[in-house]
Motif scaffolding. Sequence first.
Motif, PDB file in Angstrom:
ATOM      1  N   VAL A   1       4.472  -1.940   3.339  1.00 15.57           N
ATOM      2  CA  VAL A   1       3.488  -2.187   4.404  1.00 15.57           C
ATOM      3  C   VAL A   1       2.142  -1.572   4.035  1.00 15.57           C
ATOM      4  CG1 VAL A   1       2.894  -1.612   6.787  1.00 15.57           C
ATOM      5  CG2 VAL A   1       5.184  -2.434   6.247  1.00 15.57           C
ATOM      6  N   LEU A   2       2.143  -0.351   3.536  1.00 12.84           N
ATOM      7  CA  LEU A   2       0.902   0.322   3.179  1.00 12.84           C
ATOM      8  C   LEU A   2       0.237  -0.316   1.959  1.00 12.84           C
ATOM      9  CD1 LEU A   2       2.057   3.979   3.852  1.00 12.84           C
ATOM     10  CD2 LEU A   2       0.230   2.771   5.063  1.00 12.84           C
ATOM     11  N   LEU A   3       1.036  -0.765   1.008  1.00 19.17           N
ATOM     12  CA  LEU A   3       0.457  -1.447  -0.147  1.00 19.17           C
ATOM     13  C   LEU A   3      -0.251  -2.734   0.280  1.00 19.17           C
ATOM     14  CD1 LEU A   3       3.369  -0.958  -2.690  1.00 19.17           C
ATOM     15  CD2 LEU A   3       1.088   0.066  -2.854  1.00 19.17           C
ATOM     16  N   ARG A   4       0.336  -3.451   1.213  1.00 19.12           N
ATOM     17  CA  ARG A   4      -0.310  -4.668   1.703  1.00 19.12           C
ATOM     18  C   ARG A   4      -1.577  -4.339   2.489  1.00 19.12           C
ATOM     19  NH1 ARG A   4       5.198  -6.376   1.873  1.00 19.12           N
ATOM     20  NH2 ARG A   4       5.443  -8.113   0.409  1.00 19.12           N
ATOM     21  N   LYS A   5      -1.561  -3.219   3.206  1.00 21.20           N
ATOM     22  CA  LYS A   5      -2.769  -2.801   3.917  1.00 21.20           C
ATOM     23  C   LYS A   5      -3.880  -2.469   2.915  1.00 21.20           C
ATOM     24  CE  LYS A   5      -4.661   0.597   7.141  1.00 21.20           C
ATOM     25  NZ  LYS A   5      -4.384   1.811   7.966  1.00 21.20           N
ATOM     26  N   ALA A   6      -3.526  -1.781   1.828  1.00 22.09           N
ATOM     27  CA  ALA A   6      -4.516  -1.470   0.797  1.00 22.09           C
ATOM     28  C   ALA A   6      -5.113  -2.751   0.216  1.00 22.09           C
ATOM     29  CB  ALA A   6      -3.884  -0.620  -0.301  1.00 22.09           C
TER      30      ALA A   6
ATOM     31  N   LYS B   1     -11.211   9.628   6.029  1.00 18.68           N
ATOM     32  CA  LYS B   1     -11.549   8.368   5.357  1.00 18.68           C
ATOM     33  C   LYS B   1     -10.349   7.427   5.248  1.00 18.68           C
ATOM     34  CE  LYS B   1     -15.228  10.213   2.378  1.00 18.68           C
ATOM     35  NZ  LYS B   1     -15.227  11.602   2.809  1.00 18.68           N
ATOM     36  N   GLU B   2      -9.172   7.877   5.642  1.00 24.07           N
ATOM     37  CA  GLU B   2      -7.954   7.119   5.346  1.00 24.07           C
ATOM     38  C   GLU B   2      -7.933   5.722   5.947  1.00 24.07           C
ATOM     39  OE1 GLU B   2      -4.094   8.853   5.716  1.00 24.07           O
ATOM     40  OE2 GLU B   2      -4.816  10.836   5.162  1.00 24.07           O
ATOM     41  N   ALA B   3      -8.465   5.557   7.140  1.00 26.91           N
ATOM     42  CA  ALA B   3      -8.341   4.267   7.821  1.00 26.91           C
ATOM     43  C   ALA B   3      -9.027   3.137   7.069  1.00 26.91           C
ATOM     44  CB  ALA B   3      -8.900   4.373   9.237  1.00 26.91           C
ATOM     45  N   THR B   4     -10.084   3.451   6.340  1.00 17.35           N
ATOM     46  CA  THR B   4     -10.865   2.393   5.699  1.00 17.35           C
ATOM     47  C   THR B   4     -10.915   2.503   4.180  1.00 17.35           C
ATOM     48  OG1 THR B   4     -12.884   3.709   5.982  1.00 17.35           O
ATOM     49  CG2 THR B   4     -12.349   2.121   7.717  1.00 17.35           C
ATOM     50  N   ASP B   5     -10.247   3.459   3.602  1.00 18.66           N
ATOM     51  CA  ASP B   5     -10.305   3.686   2.159  1.00 18.66           C
ATOM     52  C   ASP B   5      -9.027   3.153   1.512  1.00 18.66           C
ATOM     53  OD1 ASP B   5     -10.052   4.874  -0.441  1.00 18.66           O
ATOM     54  OD2 ASP B   5     -11.576   6.336   0.152  1.00 18.66           O
ATOM     55  N   PRO B   6      -9.104   2.042   0.760  1.00 18.16           N
ATOM     56  CA  PRO B   6      -7.888   1.464   0.187  1.00 18.16           C
ATOM     57  C   PRO B   6      -7.185   2.403  -0.781  1.00 18.16           C
ATOM     58  CG  PRO B   6      -9.834   0.429  -0.750  1.00 18.16           C
ATOM     59  CD  PRO B   6     -10.312   1.275   0.385  1.00 18.16           C
ATOM     60  N   GLY B   7      -7.947   3.246  -1.468  1.00 17.17           N
ATOM     61  CA  GLY B   7      -7.322   4.182  -2.393  1.00 17.17           C
ATOM     62  C   GLY B   7      -6.451   5.199  -1.682  1.00 17.17           C
ATOM     63  N   LEU B   8      -6.920   5.704  -0.543  1.00 19.88           N
ATOM     64  CA  LEU B   8      -6.126   6.673   0.218  1.00 19.88           C
ATOM     65  C   LEU B   8      -4.914   6.005   0.867  1.00 19.88           C
ATOM     66  CD1 LEU B   8      -8.953   8.817   1.841  1.00 19.88           C
ATOM     67  CD2 LEU B   8      -7.556   9.360  -0.169  1.00 19.88           C
ATOM     68  N   VAL B   9      -5.088   4.763   1.294  1.00 20.64           N
ATOM     69  CA  VAL B   9      -3.926   4.022   1.819  1.00 20.64           C
ATOM     70  C   VAL B   9      -2.884   3.850   0.723  1.00 20.64           C
ATOM     71  CG1 VAL B   9      -3.160   1.817   2.778  1.00 20.64           C
ATOM     72  CG2 VAL B   9      -5.293   2.849   3.581  1.00 20.64           C
ATOM     73  N   TYR B  10      -3.353   3.539  -0.490  1.00 20.67           N
ATOM     74  CA  TYR B  10      -2.440   3.431  -1.622  1.00 20.67           C
ATOM     75  C   TYR B  10      -1.716   4.752  -1.866  1.00 20.67           C
ATOM     76  CZ  TYR B  10      -0.837   2.603  -6.390  1.00 20.67           C
ATOM     77  OH  TYR B  10      -0.064   2.479  -7.511  1.00 20.67           O
ATOM     78  N   LEU B  11      -2.457   5.830  -1.743  1.00 24.06           N
ATOM     79  CA  LEU B  11      -1.855   7.149  -1.920  1.00 24.06           C
ATOM     80  C   LEU B  11      -0.742   7.382  -0.914  1.00 24.06           C
ATOM     81  CD1 LEU B  11      -2.249   9.797  -3.592  1.00 24.06           C
ATOM     82  CD2 LEU B  11      -3.638  10.624  -1.697  1.00 24.06           C
TER      83      LEU B  11
END
Length: 348
Positions: A249-254, A222-232
């Motif tokens: 970079v990851l925070l901006r992606k989230a 689910k990581e590619a589309t889940d903002p919570g996992l990207v935040y993690l």
Amino acid sequence: MNHTGFLPAIAVSLLLLVSGCAAGANSADAASPTSGATMSVSDAQAFVTDVQRQRGLPAPAPVSSIDELLEVLTTDQMDRFGEGERLVAGKPGVDALTLHASLELAWSDDLKTLSLILAELGKRADAEVRRLSARREAGAKLSDAEQKDLEQNQKNLDFDSKAQAATEALAQEHLRAAGLVVAEARRQFPKDPLTYRVLAYHALLSGEWLAFDGAIEPLKDKEATDPGLVYLRALESLKRFAVRKDAAVLLRKALQLNPKLLRAQAKLTLVEEGIDAKYAEFEKLKAQAANHPIVWLAGPSMTSDYELSASFRKARAAQQPGPAVTPAAAAPAAPTAPPAAVAPPPAP
């Protein structure tokens, strides 16, 4: 309740929430009161309440539904977390347990972020106070701008030290409370995806990397589309690998995946390097959430720090010499006559 509909929206909160259960000595974030000061939980709460009163914060609005609670969590409305907790505290089921835990740990995560921001601000203020005080004690006369800088930084340092100690104490208290709920979720629902999120976040924020890897594995698809996992993953970059640029970079992606994920915006205020970049992220947070605790608790010191930095840049620029004056070009030299022809030597 069907969790699949709100998993992406609440992921951050559920991931954050796990921050605290075992965060004591193992947490990489645990370090840092500005001056080594500590504060009791009751004194910390009294300090925060007093600042809220002084700065005219409105009373929190009630939270009357689960949908509203999810919105409160996603948009990081920390002033309403206590109201939201009344909806789920003590209720049975994985939904209620993980939502309750997410409130406590989101609270803790926000307070930890505040504590770290205040610690950084306090350290900069302390360095400036020491520098200017040393100059004065050595006999140098401070300019009006330097005297103003010294006084303002001393005020900032005093406030930041108290606020940092208060937010640290409250963060640890919410971590402790959340730990009980997270442990119960694990006991009752060990295979639920929400429990995996809780376990992954808890392991991450307590620095238990093998446990984190094990808990995040079932969620990787689910990581590619889940903002919570990207935040993690952003927090993993920050805590596990200490790479702030990757975290940013990851925070901006989230935030691209979910622009309402204001805890990611709040974290950018922490992870960006330099007062100008931090202040730019702070202004974005302020525009979206004027009542966020970073805005009303750390904001005045951050704004003062930024303005002092900007004023000194302007002062230094004014003292720089202007462009060099090019001397008038010398008149071109008169052309010289060609050398007289030399007669060839006589033939032998």
